[in-house]
Design an enzyme around this catalytic site. Structure first.
Site, PDB file in Angstrom:
ATOM      1  CG  HIS A   1      -1.918  -1.035   1.328  1.00 50.43           C
ATOM      2  ND1 HIS A   1      -1.828  -2.086   2.204  1.00 50.43           N
ATOM      3  CD2 HIS A   1      -3.067  -1.219   0.646  1.00 50.43           C
ATOM      4  CE1 HIS A   1      -2.879  -2.868   2.060  1.00 50.43           C
ATOM      5  NE2 HIS A   1      -3.652  -2.377   1.125  1.00 50.43           N
TER       6      HIS A   1
ATOM      7  CE  LYS B   1       1.073  -3.001 -13.670  1.00 49.43           C
ATOM      8  NZ  LYS B   1       2.208  -3.288 -14.580  1.00 49.43           N
TER       9      LYS B   1
END
Ligand code: PAF
Length: 274
Positions: free
Chosen positions: A33, A144
């Site tokens: 993150h 992704k």
């Protein structure tokens, strides 16, 4: 870092803040993150993150209740990463009435992860559209690691003509290759040692394709067999076209190998671009 839970306060805080880049999350933040936050910083003047565990995208037997909620630690990490504004709505802030209008993604929502998580991508697309309306960003960054989610959001954004650039962030991995994920915390010590096998199998597929192997079904089946032999229960291993995740139709198109498999009670997903 300013923290807002109400939509009105958030919008007021973002007025005149220049180019806004948004990173939505469900919290329990890890280095993956934080790398998305860093990427967001490179694309805008103001970085907005959100933390909201979205009930709509969890099935009835999934981990909504036990999903790790680590708000204070998350705030510390976001502040250290230089995030300007955190939007952390309660369920009542974001869904003050039952969310009856929803985004219904096309057929891909029923394939791959969608086959095993009915309604998941409807819940994701609905909350992301709503979060986009709250934040009104110029760009948004999605990892992704959730490849199918990224594709659904990219296509939703294009088809609704939302003026938001969608940026895909590379997956961050532990030294042994395991993709960082909030759900890794569910793994026992022994399972954590075994978990990198999923990525190893995906790499095996990539390497075989690079070396000219053409029988993708054979490669998928071999990966499932290797996982099964090591005690995994696999939902799918699939080679697809990157653009729309449809089955490969020609030679030379960019591909991605995707997998979802269960180790004990923990369901892990991963992918590799080819
Ligand atoms: O990837 C996630 O964490 C979630 O699916 C998202 C995009 C924040 C929507 O709830």
């Amino acid at each position: 870092m300013r923290i807002h839970s109400s939509i009105a306060d958030l919008r007021a805080a973002l007025t005149g803040r220049g180019r806004v880049t948004f990173v939505p999350t469900m919290g329990n933040l890890h280095a993956g993150h934080i790398s998305l936050m860093e990427q967001a910083r490179a694309h805008g003047d103001t970085v907005v993150a959100s933390i909201f565990v979205n009930r709509l995208q969890f099935g009835p037997n999934e981990d909504f209740d036990k999903y790790p909620r680590t708000f204070q630690a998350d705030c510390d990490k976001l502040a250290a990463a230089g995030v300007d504004v955190l939007f952390a709505p309660t369920e009542t802030d974001l869904y003050p009435e039952p969310q009856e209008y929803v985004v219904e993604p096309p057929a891909i929502q029923h394939q791959l992860d969608g086959e095993f998580r009915p309604g998941h991508f409807r819940g994701v697309a609905t909350v992301v559209l709503k979060l986009f309306n709250c934040v009104q960003p110029d760009a948004a960054v999605f990892g992704k690691k959730d490849y199918q989610q990224l594709m659904v959001i990219r296509n939703m954004t294009r088809q609704f003509a939302l003026p938001i650039a969608i940026i895909g962030g590379e997956t961050v991995r532990a030294d042994d290759g395991l993709a960082l994920s909030s759900r890794n915390g569910y793994l026992s010590a022994a399972e954590r040692v075994e978990a990198p096998r999923l990525f190893r199998e995906l790499k095996r597929i990539r390497d075989a394709l690079r070396q000219g192997e053409q029988d993708m079904t054979e490669l998928e089946n071999a990966a499932v067999a290797a996982l099964t032999a090591a005690g995994w229960k696999t939902d799918y291993v699939a080679v697809r076209q990157q653009a729309d995740l449809s089955p490969p139709q020609g030679i030379g198109v960019p591909l991605v190998a995707l997998a979802a498999s269960r180790l004990g009670s923990t369901r892990l997903i991963d992918n590799i671009e080819i």
